[in-house]
Design a protein around this motif. Structure first.
Motif, short mmCIF file in Angstrom:
data_model
loop_
_atom_site.label_atom_id
_atom_site.label_comp_id
_atom_site.label_asym_id
_atom_site.label_seq_id
_atom_site.Cartn_x
_atom_site.Cartn_y
_atom_site.Cartn_z
N GLY A 194 0.78 -1.23 0.00
CA GLY A 194 0.00 0.00 0.00
C GLY A 194 0.81 1.28 0.00
O GLY A 194 0.23 2.37 0.08
N ILE A 195 2.13 1.18 -0.11
CA ILE A 195 2.99 2.37 -0.13
C ILE A 195 3.42 2.64 -1.57
O ILE A 195 4.02 1.80 -2.23
CB ILE A 195 4.23 2.20 0.76
CG1 ILE A 195 3.81 2.01 2.22
CG2 ILE A 195 5.16 3.41 0.62
CD1 ILE A 195 4.96 1.70 3.15
N GLU A 196 3.10 3.82 -2.06
CA GLU A 196 3.56 4.29 -3.37
C GLU A 196 4.74 5.22 -3.15
O GLU A 196 4.68 6.12 -2.31
CB GLU A 196 2.44 5.03 -4.09
CG GLU A 196 2.83 5.59 -5.44
CD GLU A 196 1.74 6.44 -6.08
OE1 GLU A 196 2.02 7.08 -7.11
OE2 GLU A 196 0.62 6.48 -5.52
N LEU A 206 10.40 2.03 4.84
CA LEU A 206 9.25 2.92 4.69
C LEU A 206 7.99 2.35 5.33
O LEU A 206 7.14 3.10 5.81
CB LEU A 206 8.99 3.23 3.21
CG LEU A 206 10.03 4.12 2.52
CD1 LEU A 206 9.56 4.51 1.13
CD2 LEU A 206 10.34 5.37 3.34
N GLU A 207 7.86 1.04 5.35
CA GLU A 207 6.72 0.44 6.05
C GLU A 207 6.75 0.80 7.53
O GLU A 207 5.71 1.13 8.12
CB GLU A 207 6.74 -1.08 5.89
CG GLU A 207 6.34 -1.56 4.52
CD GLU A 207 6.32 -3.08 4.45
OE1 GLU A 207 5.35 -3.68 4.95
OE2 GLU A 207 7.28 -3.66 3.92
N ALA A 208 7.94 0.75 8.12
CA ALA A 208 8.08 1.11 9.53
C ALA A 208 7.77 2.58 9.76
O ALA A 208 7.14 2.96 10.75
CB ALA A 208 9.49 0.78 10.01
N VAL A 209 8.21 3.45 8.84
CA VAL A 209 7.95 4.88 8.95
C VAL A 209 6.45 5.16 8.85
O VAL A 209 5.88 5.89 9.68
CB VAL A 209 8.72 5.65 7.85
CG1 VAL A 209 8.20 7.09 7.74
CG2 VAL A 209 10.20 5.64 8.13
N VAL A 210 5.80 4.59 7.84
CA VAL A 210 4.38 4.83 7.64
C VAL A 210 3.56 4.29 8.81
O VAL A 210 2.60 4.91 9.27
CB VAL A 210 3.91 4.22 6.31
CG1 VAL A 210 2.39 4.22 6.20
CG2 VAL A 210 4.52 4.98 5.14
N ALA A 211 3.96 3.12 9.32
CA ALA A 211 3.25 2.53 10.47
C ALA A 211 3.32 3.46 11.68
O ALA A 211 2.32 3.67 12.38
CB ALA A 211 3.83 1.16 10.80
#
Length: 272
Positions: free
Chosen positions: A30-32, A95-100
């Protein structure tokens, strides 16, 4: 969610492919990812490579690295804005960790840890994200910036509120802006490495000219955000130094090895 990664370049083709590939590898779940290259006039194929790999390229002269990052950030379209050197790389899942953390906490900026690597990508230790109870007053007492820009992501609205980086700071623009940001609100902390910072010996921090200029810029930041008491400054400097050494043992070992090598270079050569 769209995340924009901004990379200023000038003849940075050597590591750029790896840099862009690392951002593309983080476009998942889900991250673009929008990768914006801001080039100041490369002649080594940097622009051609960036375009061939699907990055957005902005070209034109700038007033230094922080002016270039501002241009790329204000032109970008992501909800979160991040900054990555042309010789640096994002860690898989960073980036998954950042967005989370961004979604979980509602914080308008997020700070993660980094790993140091050499020119060949070999590990040289790392530095965890600083504690999110740190204030700008504490930060300037430390005398250097542990909020690593390649592991820091800022929401579009917060970046606009801050006005971006002050490009009058040629070497410490990130230090100055992160102090301003911290004066407004704390960041969300990511307890894992987000990016790798490549130490090639050509980094600005390795240049005597840049080091001398940075000392003056740090003093300017300290004058705005620091305490007036020398006793308080000394307390926070050593309290934070102790914290970072205890939390980052591989970083401490790396520092000691660097110090040992520097001392050997300063020793007079023996004659036989």
């Amino acid at each position: 969610m769209k995340v924009s990664v901004v990379t200023p370049t000038l003849n940075g083709v050597e590591y750029l492919r790896e840099c862009i590939e690392s951002s593309r590898a983080n476009a998942r779940n889900g991250i673009e990812v929008e990768h914006v290259i801001v080039d100041a006039g490369s002649t080594d194929g940097t622009v051609e490579l960036a375009r061939a790999m699907g990055a957005t390229v902005l070209q034109g002269k700038d007033r230094g690295i922080f002016d270039a990052i501002n241009k790329g950030s204000f032109a970008a379209s992501g909800e979160l804005l991040g900054f990555l050197g042309a010789d640096d790389v994002l860690v898989e899942g960073g980036l998954e960790a950042v967005v989370a953390a961004y979604r979980r906490t509602g914080a308008r900026w997020v700070v993660g840890g980094i790993r140091w690597i050499d020119g060949r990508g070999r590990g040289l230790g790392g530095l965890a994200a600083p504690p999110n109870w740190m204030t700008p007053r504490m930060l300037v007492c430390l005398g250097w910036n542990p909020v690593m820009h390649m592991a820091t992501y800022i929401s579009r609205d917060f970046y606009a509120q801050l006005g971006g980086f002050d490009y009058a700071y040629k070497d410490c623009g990130d230090y100055e802006m992160f102090c301003r940001a911290l004066a407004l609100e704390p960041y969300a902390r990511v307890g894992r490495p987000v990016a790798c910072f490549r130490r090639t010996g050509q980094n600005n921090s390795a240049s005597p000219v840049h080091k001398a200029r940075a000392e003056g810029e740090i003093a300017r930041v300290k004058a705005v955000h620091g305490p007036t008491s020398g006793l308080e400054e000394t307390f926070w400097k050593y309290a934070l130094k102790t914290y970072f050494n205890a939390r980052n043992p591989d970083w401490l070992i790396s520092k000691q090895l660097d110090l040992g090598r520097s001392r050997l270079k300063l020793q007079p050569h023996a004659h036989f």
